[in-house]
Design an enzyme around this catalytic site. Structure first.
Site, PDB file in Angstrom:
ATOM      1  CG  ASP A   1      -9.059  -4.383  -7.463  1.00  9.46           C
ATOM      2  OD1 ASP A   1      -8.566  -5.430  -7.383  1.00  9.46           O
ATOM      3  OD2 ASP A   1      -9.615  -3.939  -6.519  1.00  9.46           O
TER       4      ASP A   1
ATOM      5  CD  GLU B   1     -12.900  -3.060  -5.284  1.00 14.43           C
ATOM      6  OE1 GLU B   1     -13.934  -3.206  -4.379  1.00 14.43           O
ATOM      7  OE2 GLU B   1     -12.101  -2.820  -4.949  1.00 14.43           O
ATOM      8  CG  ASN B   2     -11.670  -0.348  -8.049  1.00 13.42           C
ATOM      9  OD1 ASN B   2     -11.074  -1.236  -7.852  1.00 13.42           O
ATOM     10  ND2 ASN B   2     -12.239   0.492  -7.203  1.00 13.42           N
TER      11      ASN B   2
ATOM     12  CG  HIS C   1     -15.072   0.481  -4.034  1.00 11.10           C
ATOM     13  ND1 HIS C   1     -15.458   1.546  -3.030  1.00 11.10           N
ATOM     14  CD2 HIS C   1     -13.624   0.376  -4.077  1.00 11.10           C
ATOM     15  CE1 HIS C   1     -14.120   1.961  -2.821  1.00 11.10           C
ATOM     16  NE2 HIS C   1     -13.094   1.115  -3.125  1.00 11.10           N
TER      17      HIS C   1
ATOM     18  CG  HIS D   1     -11.524  -7.198  -2.557  1.00  7.15           C
ATOM     19  ND1 HIS D   1     -11.191  -6.973  -3.964  1.00  7.15           N
ATOM     20  CD2 HIS D   1     -11.801  -5.902  -2.152  1.00  7.15           C
ATOM     21  CE1 HIS D   1     -11.190  -5.741  -4.136  1.00  7.15           C
ATOM     22  NE2 HIS D   1     -11.771  -4.990  -3.259  1.00  7.15           N
TER      23      HIS D   1
ATOM     24  CG  HIS E   1      -8.700  -4.023  -1.403  1.00  7.56           C
ATOM     25  ND1 HIS E   1      -9.826  -3.371  -1.791  1.00  7.56           N
ATOM     26  CD2 HIS E   1      -7.947  -3.674  -0.083  1.00  7.56           C
ATOM     27  CE1 HIS E   1      -9.774  -2.372  -0.549  1.00  7.56           C
ATOM     28  NE2 HIS E   1      -8.753  -2.711   0.132  1.00  7.56           N
TER      29      HIS E   1
ATOM     30  CG  HIS F   1      -6.218  -1.002  -6.933  1.00  3.09           C
ATOM     31  ND1 HIS F   1      -6.608   0.300  -7.391  1.00  3.09           N
ATOM     32  CD2 HIS F   1      -7.007  -1.644  -6.334  1.00  3.09           C
ATOM     33  CE1 HIS F   1      -7.969   0.046  -7.268  1.00  3.09           C
ATOM     34  NE2 HIS F   1      -8.292  -1.182  -6.683  1.00  3.09           N
TER      35      HIS F   1
HETATM   36 FE   LIG Z   1     -10.116  -2.129  -6.148  1.00  2.00          FE
HETATM   37 FE   LIG Z   2     -11.392  -3.123  -2.953  1.00  2.00          FE
END
Ligand SMILES: [Fe+2]
Ligand SMILES: [Fe+2]
Length: 277
Positions: free
Chosen positions: A8, A39-40, A68, A151, A176, A178
């Protein structure tokens, strides 16, 4: 062949370290293919078309996302037109984006990339195990190298997906949470596995966000803006070695690049550019 999944990517610090380090990393580790979870990428949540282009320009070949995915609505056009960015395959069929990408690696080998969303402590989605079976069942038989980004929150779910796809996917790697896990292995059927490859972004943080902001809101219940943090930026991911003839993995190792190492890799890439010129 060697394939990297970058975990991520959080905000500008995450995108920045990918831009600085990836060229040198591709060269030094002989990477044929790079996947990144984006996604981030946009301020900590979602991804914009500009972020997409920035990551591809940095050397990423294919982008996966997660819960996200649609936070920045302007990405929908890219999701529907570009061949190298996927939505989770267990999202509704009517949701924007493709559930599978088949992209040619630097060595000419076709690589299939799909992502799946977990169902524990997450928004309800379709069955990830059935979605994986459906997508893999529709793949042409000559596509052997198959990379799965799972994820999700629950390590047990991730282990189950690894076992479910063991011998059918080249790698099942988690994103996901992190937080990188130390359980990388090759499963008995030849699938590389790891619960989570970790975050690419500021580690002096709570999962990439400023500690003071998250703490204040936790202690007082007073909502704050969870700004992206800035300190101790690292690139985290895992490299998998795969036999392109069979699609089976023979090795997996974790990658963690701090800022100092990123600067060294940037000099490596720059030196190579100068030699070529
Ligand atoms: Fe994430
Ligand atoms: Fe996520």
């Amino acid at each position: 062949m060697r394939l990297l999944l970058i975990g991520d990517i959080v905000g500008k610090p995450g995108r920045g370290i990918v831009a600085r380090a990836l060229g040198g990393l591709i060269r030094e580790q002989g990477l044929d293919f790079v996947i990144a979870n984006g996604e981030n990428a946009a301020g900590g949540s979602g991804i914009t078309p500009a972020n997409y282009r920035e990551l591809i320009a940095a050397g990423v070949d294919c982008i996966t996302l997660g819960d996200h995915i649609y936070r920045r609505r302007e990405i929908v056009d890219i999701l529907e037109t570009e061949p190298n960015i996927v939505k989770p395959a267990n999202f509704p069929a009517s949701s924007p984006g493709r559930e599978l990408a088949v992209v040619r690696a630097r060595n000419g080998v076709q690589v299939a990339v799909l992502s799946l969303l977990g169902r524990v402590f997450m928004r309800p989605v379709d069955c990830p195990w059935a979605a994986a079976d459906r997508v893999l069942g529709g793949l042409p038989s000559d596509v052997k190298v198959i990379m799965v980004d799972f994820h999700g929150e629950a390590t047990s779910d991730k282990q189950l997906m690894g076992r479910h796809l063991d011998g059918r996917a080249s790698a099942v790697l988690g994103t996901h949470t992190h937080v990188p896990t130390a359980d990388e292995c090759i499963l008995p059927g030849g699938t590389a596995f790891q619960c989570d490859v970790g975050m690419t972004g500021p580690y002096d943080s709570i999962l990439g966000r400023r500690v003071d902001r998250v703490l204040e809101s936790t202690l007082t219940f007073n909502p704050t803006h969870f700004e992206v943090a800035t300190g101790d930026v690292r690139l985290s991911g895992s490299v998998v070695e795969v036999d392109p003839e069979t699609g089976r993995a023979s090795a997996i190792h974790r990658v963690c690049i701090d800022q100092q190492e990123a600067e060294r890799l940037a000099r490596v890439a720059h030196a190579v550019e100068r030699t070529v010129l």
